[in-house]
Design an enzyme around this catalytic site. Structure first.
Site, PDB file in Angstrom:
ATOM      1  N   CYS A  75       0.811  -1.220   0.000  1.00 46.74           N
ATOM      2  CA  CYS A  75       0.000   0.000   0.000  1.00 46.74           C
ATOM      3  C   CYS A  75       0.845   1.270   0.000  1.00 46.74           C
ATOM      4  O   CYS A  75       0.349   2.339  -0.347  1.00 46.74           O
ATOM      5  CB  CYS A  75      -0.939  -0.003   1.206  1.00 46.74           C
ATOM      6  SG  CYS A  75      -2.012  -1.447   1.291  1.00 46.74           S
ATOM      7  N   HIS A 127      -2.972   6.938   2.948  1.00 43.35           N
ATOM      8  CA  HIS A 127      -3.488   5.664   2.469  1.00 43.35           C
ATOM      9  C   HIS A 127      -4.903   5.454   2.999  1.00 43.35           C
ATOM     10  O   HIS A 127      -5.165   5.620   4.194  1.00 43.35           O
ATOM     11  CB  HIS A 127      -2.569   4.528   2.936  1.00 43.35           C
ATOM     12  CG  HIS A 127      -3.116   3.172   2.671  1.00 43.35           C
ATOM     13  ND1 HIS A 127      -3.739   2.839   1.488  1.00 43.35           N
ATOM     14  CD2 HIS A 127      -3.158   2.054   3.445  1.00 43.35           C
ATOM     15  CE1 HIS A 127      -4.123   1.579   1.542  1.00 43.35           C
ATOM     16  NE2 HIS A 127      -3.789   1.073   2.710  1.00 43.35           N
ATOM     17  N   ASN A 167     -10.405   0.216   0.310  1.00 39.67           N
ATOM     18  CA  ASN A 167      -8.947   0.197   0.340  1.00 39.67           C
ATOM     19  C   ASN A 167      -8.445  -0.286  -1.013  1.00 39.67           C
ATOM     20  O   ASN A 167      -8.597  -1.456  -1.363  1.00 39.67           O
ATOM     21  CB  ASN A 167      -8.476  -0.729   1.466  1.00 39.67           C
ATOM     22  CG  ASN A 167      -6.965  -0.839   1.558  1.00 39.67           C
ATOM     23  OD1 ASN A 167      -6.246  -0.438   0.655  1.00 39.67           O
ATOM     24  ND2 ASN A 167      -6.485  -1.404   2.649  1.00 39.67           N
TER      25      ASN A 167
END
Length: 316
Positions: free
Chosen positions: A113, A241, A272
């Site tokens: 990520c 993020h 996500n």
């Protein structure tokens, strides 16, 4: 030494919207349970035939068109991804071929990520070193490929999409991309992971990641601001993020931001999207006019490894 800056952005998301109500038909869960724990309401899911390269190329084409550059001007293409099936040619090389970029160096970067912020820093370093004048930096993920749809702890979290940035030399020492704060803690490698032969499955230690993020990120974010010569109070935006709305809100509370600071909460609509989450959220905020040109924005991401990367950028 010349600095570099982001000159244009682009993003892409698949058309299929998967709601919390839809997930109620797949696993034992409900909208209130998902929102309370993650903040997520919807996520986008790519079609079976849609690839990471397809999404990356769509986002990159928009960024390139917005930049006013020609394909031949691009000297570097890098795609941050952990969900691409293709190993060679790289996703970056496939994007270059589709966009008609003739001779750029192309490579994929897997830092989970944290991938886009890591790739942005390496592109900045490459341009500053004189190895290219313009770069395409892309975060693209098809995280739905990695889900076990019977696991309610993970299938509610992830979505698909891509975001891209054109990065160019400024011609002066003034930088629009601040010094990076990055690193990893390999002893926590199991915290977020993709394990096994293809087709691997996404897994994480959710509580461990949450505790780490809420306790460690504020100091790292302040360090990124300090290296860029700004204070958190001087920021105009924060794009972290998009893992969990509670983590985002915890970080922004600890930073002591002004009330008018724009905070990315794209996790609510997109879930996500791993390495795509920062450029996707950033591109949306710039396109909507919520982040004006010249605004100092903290970008910061964390994920598999356990790794992290972040910097202060100036909006194009």
């Amino acid at each position: 030494m010349s600095g570099s800056r982001i000159t244009a952005l682009g993003h892409y998301q698949p058309s299929r919207v998967l709601t919390n109500a839809d997930l109620e038909q797949l696993v034992e869960t409900n909208d209130a349970w998902i929102r309370q724990r993650t903040g997520i309401a919807t996520r986008r899911i790519a079609a079976e035939e849609e690839t990471v390269a397809d999404m990356a190329a769509e986002a990159a084409a928009k960024a390139l068109a917005s930049s006013g550059l020609e394909p031949a001007d691009i000297g570097l293409v890098t795609v941050a991804t952990c969900s691409n099936r293709d190993r060679c040619p790289s996703t970056a090389a496939q994007v270059a071929a589709r966009l008609g970029i003739p001779s750029a160096v192309c490579y994929d970067l897997n830092n989970g990520c944290a991938g886009f912020c890591t790739a942005l820093a390496t592109a900045d370093h490459t341009l500053r070193a004189g190895a290219a004048r313009h770069a395409l930096v892309i975060g693209a993920e098809k995280m739905s490929d990695l889900l076990e749809w019977t696991d309610r702890s993970t299938c509610i979290l992830l979505g698909d999409g891509a975001g891209a940035a054109v990065v160019s030399l400024t011609g002066t020492e003034r930088a629009g991309i601040g010094p990076v704060v990055w690193g990893s803690d390999p002893t926590r490698g199991d915290a977020v992971r993709l394990m096994g032969a293809w087709q691997p499955r996404f897994a994480q230690e959710g509580q461990s990641v949450f505790r780490w993020a809420t306790s460690e990120l504020p100091a790292m974010a302040r360090e990124a601001c300090a290296r860029a010569g700004v204070t958190p109070a001087g920021l105009g935006g924060v794009v972290t993020h998009q893992a969990n709305l509670r983590i985002i809100e915890s970080l922004t509370r600890h930073l002591g931001l002004r009330e008018d600071v724009v905070i990315a909460r794209d996790v609510v609509d997109s879930g996500n999207t791993s390495a795509a989450s920062v450029p996707l959220a950033l591109a949306k905020l710039v396109e909507s006019g919520e982040l004006a040109s010249g605004t100092p924005v903290l970008t910061f991401a964390f994920g598999g490894g356990l790794s992290w990367a972040g910097q202060v950028i100036t909006c194009p």
